[in-house]
Every structure is written in C-alpha cells, then in structure tokens.
Write a protein that holds these residues in place. Structure first.
Motif, PDB file in Angstrom:
ATOM      1  N   ASN A   1       6.778  14.843 -10.132  1.00 23.06           N
ATOM      2  CA  ASN A   1       6.106  15.490 -11.347  1.00 23.06           C
ATOM      3  C   ASN A   1       5.150  16.341 -12.553  1.00 23.06           C
ATOM      4  N   GLU A   2       4.054  16.752 -11.295  1.00 24.21           N
ATOM      5  CA  GLU A   2       3.175  17.156 -11.720  1.00 24.21           C
ATOM      6  C   GLU A   2       2.882  18.691 -11.222  1.00 24.21           C
ATOM      7  N   GLY A   3       4.036  18.787 -10.154  1.00 22.88           N
ATOM      8  CA  GLY A   3       4.712  20.148  -9.841  1.00 22.88           C
ATOM      9  C   GLY A   3       3.335  20.386  -8.700  1.00 22.88           C
ATOM     10  N   LYS A   4       2.830  19.358  -7.760  1.00 26.89           N
ATOM     11  CA  LYS A   4       2.356  19.858  -6.548  1.00 26.89           C
ATOM     12  C   LYS A   4       2.951  18.933  -5.651  1.00 26.89           C
ATOM     13  N   GLU A   5       1.755  19.460  -4.238  1.00 32.95           N
ATOM     14  CA  GLU A   5       2.797  18.925  -3.229  1.00 32.95           C
ATOM     15  C   GLU A   5       2.668  17.247  -2.798  1.00 32.95           C
ATOM     16  N   PRO A   6       3.626  16.471  -2.672  1.00 32.05           N
ATOM     17  CA  PRO A   6       3.223  14.772  -1.632  1.00 32.05           C
ATOM     18  C   PRO A   6       2.752  15.258  -0.903  1.00 32.05           C
ATOM     19  N   VAL A   7       1.756  14.347  -0.868  1.00 32.14           N
ATOM     20  CA  VAL A   7       0.852  13.349   0.547  1.00 32.14           C
ATOM     21  C   VAL A   7       1.644  13.526   1.137  1.00 32.14           C
TER      22      VAL A   7
ATOM     23  N   ASN B   1       2.736   9.869  -5.227  1.00 29.94           N
ATOM     24  CA  ASN B   1       3.645  10.812  -4.563  1.00 29.94           C
ATOM     25  C   ASN B   1       4.648  11.266  -6.229  1.00 29.94           C
ATOM     26  N   GLU B   2       5.229  10.351  -6.901  1.00 30.07           N
ATOM     27  CA  GLU B   2       5.585  10.327  -7.714  1.00 30.07           C
ATOM     28  C   GLU B   2       5.620  11.172  -8.827  1.00 30.07           C
TER      29      GLU B   2
ATOM     30  N   PHE C   1       0.626  -1.184   0.137  1.00 30.56           N
ATOM     31  CA  PHE C   1      -0.434   0.090   0.055  1.00 30.56           C
ATOM     32  C   PHE C   1       0.902   0.944  -0.053  1.00 30.56           C
ATOM     33  N   LEU C   2       1.777   1.119   0.796  1.00 32.75           N
ATOM     34  CA  LEU C   2       2.792   2.454   1.044  1.00 32.75           C
ATOM     35  C   LEU C   2       3.710   2.810  -0.602  1.00 32.75           C
ATOM     36  N   GLU C   3       3.830   1.848  -1.411  1.00 37.13           N
ATOM     37  CA  GLU C   3       4.616   1.519  -2.760  1.00 37.13           C
ATOM     38  C   GLU C   3       3.076   2.378  -3.261  1.00 37.13           C
ATOM     39  N   MET C   4       2.351   2.000  -3.547  1.00 37.84           N
ATOM     40  CA  MET C   4       1.030   2.574  -3.826  1.00 37.84           C
ATOM     41  C   MET C   4       1.280   3.709  -4.013  1.00 37.84           C
TER      42      MET C   4
END
Ligand code: HEM
Ligand code: SF4
Ligand code: FES
Lengths: 251, 233
Positions: A50-56, A45-46, A37-40
């Motif tokens: 790449n979309e220039g957004k804040e990761p969770v 986040n990757e 689940f965490l790899e998902m």
C-alpha cells in the motif's frame, strides 16, 4: 484472550545472491496475538504494498508444519523462540506489545540467499537424489506382515522420518553442518529391513554429496537438535557415523 | 583416502587422536601421584621414561598424536568457518542443551598448547631431552627435585590449575563427542557417556591439581626439605 500488539521489525533485505544485504526497520500496529507469525508478515507486506514499496520475500507453503518450506531466523532462533515447531506454527502470543523482532534468513554457505529471507535449499534435494531412497520393484503392494519389524525399530524409523528437510539444523550450526538432516534421512531407511539392502551405498553416496556441496564437519555441538522443529535426535548422527565407518571399512 | 577427504573420516581421526591423548593423560596423572607419596618412586618412573629406546618411541608416537590432533583441529575449524559463510547473524543465542565448551574447542585447545610449551620447557627439556643432548644444568635423573622446586612457587600452582581448567572444559565435551563420532552412541548411552565423560575429566584434572597443590603445601608451606640426588659429575 485476543490482544492487539504493536511491534518493531528489523528485517533483512537483500536483492539477490550477490547483492549486499542490510536490515530495514518497520513498524506494524494492531497485530492480533491469535495470528501466526507468517500472518503478521502478510500484514507487513500488505502495508508495504500500500505504501508502494517492495514486499518482503519469504518462503512458506502448507502453513501447518508439515512441508518444510518456511524458514526464518527469529531473534536468534531458527523457527523462532518456541521449541519443536516451525515458523508457520509460531503464534504472535509468544511476543509482547512493543517488542523488537529481528528476522534474518538462514545464513550458511550451503544455503545462499535468493532474495530477502528466502534461501536456496536445493542442496538438500541433491543430497536426497544421491541416495535417500530405496530401489523397489513396482507392482502390487506386499502383504503388510510379510516382513516383520520390531516395534522399537519401527518407532525410531518413524521419528527419523519426521524430518521435513527445512534446513534449520544447518542454520543453527556454527559449522554449517547438514549432519542432522542427512543422518535422519539415512536412519529412517537404515532402521528397516527394506532399507538395509542399500544401507552402505546410501551412507557413502549421501555423505559424499553433502561434503561435495561444502557443508561443514559436525563437531557435535547439538545446536541442530535443540532447534529442530521436529526434535530429530542426535543419536541419528551417531548412527550415520556408524553406517559410514562400516561402509568404508568394507571397501 | 576417506580419513582425509570425507567429513566423517576427518572426524574419526580427530576422535581417535583425542582418545589417544586422553589415555596418555590418564597415565601421566597416575604417575604424578607417586611424587606426593615418594619422590624416590617418582624418580624411578622417570628413570624408565628417560633416554632409552622404548621411551623415545613412546615420545615420538605421542608427539605424532598431538600433531595430528592439532593439524586436524585447525583444518576442520577452517573448513567449518568456510561452510558457515561470511554473513554472520545479528542476533545469536546458545540453546540450553549446547555446551559452551563444544563451541570453543579450538580456543580451549590453543590454551592447552600454549601452556604445553611452558610445561615442556620446564620439564621435558630439562629431563628427557637433556639426557640426549645436554641443554641445561639440571640433573636429568632428578625429576622429583625439578618438579618440587617448581611447585614450591604458588604462582606456578595457579598457572597450572588454569591449564587444568581449560583441559577440563575440553574433555567434558571431547570425551562423549569422541565416542559419538565413532558411532558408539544411542539414545540410552547419550546421557551416560556425558556423565562418564564429566566424571572422568574431573578425576583427571583434580588428580593433576592435587599433585601441584600437595607439593606446594608439603614443600612451600610446611617447609619440608626438598630431596635432591647427589650430583653425578
Ligand atoms: C591433552 C590434550 C588433548 C586432549 C586429551 C584432547 C582431546 C580431544 C577429544 C577427545 C576430542 C573429541 C573428538 C571428537 O569430537 O570426535 C577433541 C576435540 C577437539 N580438540 Fe582436542 N585434545 C587435546 C588437545 C588439543 C589441542 C592442543 C588442540 C589445538 C588446537 C585441540 C583442538 C581440538 C578441537 C578444535 C576439537 C574439536 C574438533 C571436532 O570435534 O571436530 N585439542 N579433543
Ligand atoms: S533435521 Fe530437523 S532442522 Fe534439520 S532439516 Fe530435518 S526437520 Fe529441519
Ligand atoms: S509452511 Fe509448511 S512447514 Fe511451515
């Protein structure tokens, strides 16, 4: 057999403790059912980066079910729909192609949100610091057989000691009660002769700290034990009640 | 004082007051059974429980038990909601091992008090209270007549059965939970207490329901004459 699945994720986003949070919906594609689940979430986040957004933001460390850092309330269950495992041990094969997965932080007054899915669980550290230890004279290790311990007691103490302090019990509890955690930590020592010496003081101090930090009154619903990744038993709570009542009657 | 300012202490009060109420219910159910078999015997029991000092002390202790249990119920529930915080989960589930009753004890308790108000107005008011201060025309010594007249009406029977059902749910969780709270539990007794609690709750509630239904059948359906004491004044 490895399969690839596409998912819709509804993820709780919250900037800080005070901010009002809300759900954001994301799509992830081609997730391997062999991944965790965490790899998902790493894939998500990757994609966000790449979309220039804040990761969770989410907590994790060992990713093998022993440290107690990972959390997440997944589709209505702390540590996800599978039983007796942590979120880091949850496999994506538990989900189907096209599923919508709702991911929330632990929600409890005792565990305020730091950011997104990460909550502040230092309250548990404070409860341990209040008395969840034995005072011992340092020095050479004693002979293992100097104090004899019945096998059943040793086994039960070991079961109690398997609590990893993750906080799923509080997250699952409608009363925001920390009793399963505190009772496991009191029991693992109360069951052994080395821990008995300070048993009364420990029960008093840990319960007082737990109450001071604003955790709720346990009404024995048992949601904690049902969701606990380490299957900590409710009988620990009866033991804590016993230890605490005995300590108070001695006062 | 640890019974007010520690969480486990407050739970001990909840548990002991609850167990006290369970004892009272057990007695109450047993005494009701007499009415099905002998209205005179029932009136004799009511006679002991009229306006004499020991019955009044008993009533006061019982009322105190209820009041403590109810005040603590609201207090604990209020604290627990605060401990949960304001943010609710969007998706919730109830694990299979979690009893529905355990999560709805306050609601069940409130249903119990609402019916209790009706019950007190129907009987206690016209019996014990009426003996102390005349508040109704009913003969306070003729409990049998009052109760039988009430349960001749099938609507009353249904209302009371609903009450017993709420009580049953409250007790199926309450019984084992009370023992767990005072520390009388471990891995072996866990399931035993649950079974004993279920059997006990079922016996109490079926006992109460049996009396209501039996009176309805005897006097409402079979049309037996309702025995009535000659008026004293
Ligand atoms: C004849 C009446 C009643 C009986 C026999 C009874 C019995 C019990 C028992 C044995 C418990 C378990 C205590 C524990 O978990 O340690 C309990 C819990 C509870 N009762 Fe009652 N009760 C009665 C009426 C009420 C009423 C009128 C209310 C009112 C609001 C109420 C509210 C509650 C609540 C909220 C709990 C759960 C609290 C907790 O576990 O901390 N009960 N009851
Ligand atoms: S008792 Fe279980 S759920 Fe609670 S902190 Fe310990 S391991 Fe986590
Ligand atoms: S990350 Fe360590 S237990 Fe899950």
């Amino acid at each position: 057999m490895e399969k690839k699945i596409d998912l819709t994720l509804k993820v709780w986003r919250q900037r800080d403790r005070k901010a009002k949070g809300q759900f954001e919906t994301y799509n992830v594609k081609g997730i391997s059912t062999d991944s965790s689940f965490l790899e998902m979430l790493d894939v998500l986040n990757e994609q966000l980066i790449n979309e220039g957004k804040e990761p969770v933001v989410f907590d994790h460390d060992c990713r093998e079910g022993i440290c107690g850092m990972c959390s997440l309330y997944i589709n209505g269950h702390p540590h996800g729909p599978d039983s007796a495992i942590t979120t880091c041990q949850l496999h994506m094969r538990k989900f189907n192609n096209g599923d919508t997965i709702t991911i929330e932080p632990w929600r409890s007054a005792g565990f305020p949100v730091i950011r997104d899915l990460m909550v502040d669980r230092t309250a548990y550290d404070q409860i341990i610091a209040a008395g969840g230890y034995t005072s011992v004279n340092a020095g050479g290790a004693q002979d293992a057989n100097a104090i004899l311990i019945p096998k059943t007691d040793a086994d039960e103490a070991m079961d109690s000691a398997s609590c990893i302090g993750c906080g799923a019990c509080v997250a699952a509890c409608k009363n925001g009660s920390a009793m399963l955690f505190v009772s496991a930590k009191v029991s693992q020592l109360a069951l052994l002769p080395q821990g008995r010496v300070e048993a009364a003081r420990r029960a008093r101090a840990m319960v007082a700290k737990m109450d001071e930090l604003g955790f709720g009154n346990c009404t024995n619903t048992g949601a904690c034990a049902a969701e606990c990744p380490k299957s900590i038993s409710l009988s620990n709570i009866a033991r804590l009640n016993r230890e605490f009542i005995k300590a108070k009657l001695q006062d | 004082m640890w019974l007010t300012n520690s969480s486990i202490g407050r739970k001990v009060v909840m548990s002991l007051s609850g167990l006290f109420l369970v004892l009272f219910l057990t007695f109450h159910m047993c005494m009701n059974l007499a009415l099905v078999f002998s209205p005179d015997a029932y009136n004799a029991i009511c006679g002991f429980l009229g306006a004499n000092w020991y019955a009044l002390v008993g009533t006061a202790v019982l009322a105190a038990g209820f009041i403590v249990h109810i005040i603590y119920a609201f207090w604990l529930t209020w604290q627990n909601r605060k401990a949960r915080g304001n943010d609710r989960y969007a998706v919730t589930t109830r694990p299979k091992s979690v009893e529905w009753a355990s999560q709805n004890m306050l609601v069940l308790g409130i249903i119990v008090i609402l019916f209790l108000v009706l019950h007190m107005a129907q009987f206690w008011f016209k019996m014990q209270l009426n003996e102390i201060v005349p508040v109704s025309d009913a003969n306070p010594h003729d409990g049998s007549y009052l109760v039988i007249e009430t349960f001749k009406n099938p609507v009353m029977v249904v209302i009371y059965i609903l009450w017993f059902a709420a009580l049953w749910f409250h007790l199926t969780h309450g019984f084992w939970s009370a023992l767990h709270t005072i520390g009388f539990n471990n891995n072996i007794w866990f399931n035993r207490w649950k079974v004993i609690g279920n059997v006990f709750a079922t016996i109490i509630c079926l006992g109460f329901a049996f009396v209501a239904v039996a009176l309805y059948i005897q006097y409402g359906v079979l049309g037996w004459d309702v025995p009535q004491m000659p008026a004293v004044h």
